[in-house]
Scaffold this active site. Structure first.
Site, mmCIF file in Angstrom:
data_model
loop_
_atom_site.group_PDB
_atom_site.id
_atom_site.type_symbol
_atom_site.label_atom_id
_atom_site.label_comp_id
_atom_site.label_asym_id
_atom_site.label_seq_id
_atom_site.Cartn_x
_atom_site.Cartn_y
_atom_site.Cartn_z
ATOM 1 N N GLY B 69 -48.745 24.342 19.320
ATOM 2 C CA GLY B 69 -49.858 25.048 18.694
ATOM 3 C C GLY B 69 -49.750 24.990 17.179
ATOM 4 O O GLY B 69 -50.748 24.840 16.474
ATOM 5 N N CYS B 320 -35.744 44.454 8.564
ATOM 6 C CA CYS B 320 -34.835 45.560 8.333
ATOM 7 C C CYS B 320 -33.495 45.065 7.833
ATOM 8 O O CYS B 320 -33.377 43.946 7.365
ATOM 9 C CB CYS B 320 -34.741 46.412 9.583
ATOM 10 S SG CYS B 320 -36.294 47.331 9.818
#
Lengths: 463, 463
Positions: B69, B320
């Site tokens: 894709g 994070c």
């Protein structure tokens, strides 16, 4: 029913099939994800990379999987050209590289780069000295195949790599055809391969880039395979490819010796069985499983069809009356006949009896095509009394092999020393008329525009 | 053991598995070869193209298979930009497109092109009017996803396509996330998809280019898939992909309704079960199977690990303390909290009981991560007598979610109307500190350099 087009693609190796089935259920997740399924996929990918790297002879972190051998070539070449832009803009390639290399070279030229094509001899082999001379100051990259895909000739890659190393030019080796048979020797910098050439699935290529080689993946940023393959890896296919490579390597030496003998038989027997045939490519320094020959007065595509009907799947580098075949730049660079061209590439496991049956079927297939083109039963030269010293044949608008057939039909209408002028605008005639002269012993005197001059110097060979 | 990361990749659909096995033995040859094996491969490829084209809603000759894709997006965008160079050099994209689109846009900018990013509202939806205004005279191409891959919000593609058609600008729709659920409506010009999102194998993408759209495949010339995919097609994978798409479409409506109800349950229950949590994305105009929420005071990666340990595979758009997660440009564009982000995307067939068990496990997992970060048992504000009116917290060098945690720890040390100044150089703080204020009811007064000002305006929600 014999499939003799191994150089194009092979059925899945049984080991690959097994590996594919086993990993389809384990390797479908995104290997970049930290969850269980992702980690499992990553482990499969890492293991496949190690296996493939070992076979290539590089470190796992030097190996990228790509979506095809063609993509590996595009990416490898463009990646080095971009990264070494300051070193120079010249790309050196042999004239007989795979079209994927030559198309990338064309794109480089279109964007202002320079391309130097190094020629080959009549066997298709690059001359090491000429190669060396092509590597100049402004050279960013050189590309040389390990062995030619159309005629099987093995290139002097180790020497070429040494010359490149001395000149400070990275060498990219297209190893698509030789990788199943063994690693590439010499200090190469980049190497490419294609899994369906060794019994892995289509859709998996290899691109090895040695540490220290300047390389900037082309195209938009993508994190997969460090930029070498946009989108996430087809892991089951990669696993199957690596497993197949290891498996074929384990059998390679024995199988190479066996197929080499079968190819030797084809090389020896074809010219005996089929008149006006030329076996091309280096007879010794060649791939073990591949042989190519060309047959005068034959439309390559018609011969493919005849062989297909007889149960043999082969390939052809001819560009003949039908447009579905493209002319072979390899045969052109070698300066050998392109008409009636047949490439036979034996898959591992080909039985001796299959080859013998092929040799039995071939003469009839060629004869059938020649008969259809009105060549089969060549009339003795008509006794026309005083033959004209110069005859003109207008073959304009006629495609290969017709111009050569027209020439062959009238050559004996002129006396020894007489001249046939052939008017032909088919591109293939530039190769085939001189090659026909070479094979038949007549003298090719040159071409001006669309006019070819051939002097009859000897009776037709075999006539 | 529940895999809730369908938006990333799905296991092979049983139909795909069957099709893959069946075609592995039939579809390994080069479909461009005229021999028996090549013709058989070509037939499989043609049939797969018809099946896929029907599902996409285009003609078979408008559909190209690509190697992913991502590659379909790269090729589609670059192909139009190259072909429409004279029409203009501006590319319009939404701010929440897949990274493959944004990376291609960056490459376009680097090569001198212009990019206009259209923003989204807090649900992640492009505003149709703003979209319309972005389409100017010099616009070569516009790209809009059918639905967002991170938060599930469905985009107004049909309206956007009408606006593009009016403006004479081709629209490329990235339909990767929605294609399993149905065709894309409206007069789009190009459309892309990715097989492993619907239960096909990885390594197969779709690129539909409508007749009449100017398109010049980028990169070196290659005849496969009319230039859209270098190297020859992995036909067994393509066959499996097409078969899977047809199969999932047959089940799509019923499955969508079922999963939509399960996602509604998650959307409703998560904020009840887990304090300080925000469910993001459009609650109605959304993909049926996908929901995303963010949890204050949580390290997204730690939460992934905790859920993984508990047997749930999910995804996260947080950036994070660990570097393996990249910050989500989608959450940033929406202006919502990025810390403690969790994306749950349910595969077809997910059982109700799995979702219920997940909802039981989630509170404990979040609590565990919060406790580890010293947030679990939040102390009541200490009675310190005269609170200072302004407090400064130095969180420089600390990564998400620590700056927000530091802020939360001290906010009740200042009286209502008092100010906390947070010094934070983590990029995520730009998103998370304002988002924290929005969620907790405190006033975000702005940022200067690395200094964020937050005014305490209300008692902590729930405190």
């Amino acid at each position: 029913m014999s499939y003799f087009d191994a150089a194009s693609s092979l059925p899945l190796h049984p080991v690959a099939r097994q590996a594919l089935l086993a990993s389809v259920d384990e390797g479908w997740a995104d290997p970049a994800r930290p969850h269980r399924e992702g980690r499992r996929a990553r482990m499969l990918l890492d293991a496949a990379r190690e296996t493939a790297a070992e076979a290539v002879g590089c470190r796992p972190d030097e190996l990228r999987f790509t979506s095809s051998g063609t993509q590996a070539l595009h990416t490898g070449i463009r990646g080095v050209l971009a990264a070494r832009r300051r070193a120079g803009r010249r790309l050196v390639v042999s004239a007989v590289e795979h079209s994927a290399v030559l198309h990338t070279a064309e794109a480089h030229e279109r964007s202002g780069g320079l391309v130097r094509e190094v020629g080959v001899d009549r066997t298709g082999r690059v001359e090491a000295q000429e190669w060396k001379q092509a590597l100049g100051e402004d050279c960013a990259l050189a590309c040389l195949q390990s062995a030619n895909h159309e005629v099987g000739t093995v290139q002097p890659v180790a020497e070429a790599a040494e010359a490149c190393a001395e000149a400070g030019v990275p060498l990219l080796v297209d190893a698509a055809q030789s990788l199943p048979w063994g690693p590439v020797e010499g200090p190469w910098s980049l190497l490419t391969g294609s899994a369906h050439k060794w019994g892995g699935p289509a859709g998996v290529g290899l691109l090895a880039v040695r540490k220290g080689v300047r390389f900037a993946p082309p195209g938009p940023v993508d994190e997969r395979e460090r930029g070498a393959a946009p989108g996430f890896e087809n892991i089951p296919a990669v696993v199957a490819a690596a497993a197949a490579l290891r498996a074929v390597r384990a059998e390679a030496d024995a199988e190479a010796a066996r197929l080499r003998a079968l190819v030797d038989r084809i090389r020896a027997r074809v010219p005996e069985l089929v008149p006006d045939t030329e076996v091309v490519g280096d007879p010794v320094r060649r791939l073990p499983h591949l042989v190519t020959f060309s047959c005068l007065y034959v439309d390559g595509e018609a011969l493919l069809h005849a062989l297909d009907t007889a149960g043999y799947s082969v390939s052809s580098g001819s560009s003949c009356t039908s447009s579905t075949l493209t002319p072979s730049h390899v045969l052109r660079a070698m300066g050998v006949l392109s008409e009636g061209n047949v490439r036979v590439s034996l898959p591992p496991g080909t039985a001796e009896s299959e080859v013998d049956r092929f040799l039995e079927a071939l003469p009839g297939a060629v004869e059938g095509v020649r008969a259809h083109l009105g060549i089969g039963a060549r009339a003795e030269p008509a006794d026309r009394g005083a033959a004209e010293a110069e005859v003109t044949v207008d073959a304009r608008g006629k495609l290969c092999p017709l111009p050569v057939i027209e020439l062959a039909k009238v050559i004996e209408d002129v006396p020894a020393g007489g001249v046939v002028r052939v008017l032909a605008d088919d591109e293939a005639a530039r190769l085939d008329i001189p090659a026909w002269c070479e094979m038949t012993g007549h003298a090719f005197e040159g071409v001006e525009g669309v006019e070819y001059r051939v002097r009859r110097t000897a009776p037709r060979r075999g006539a």
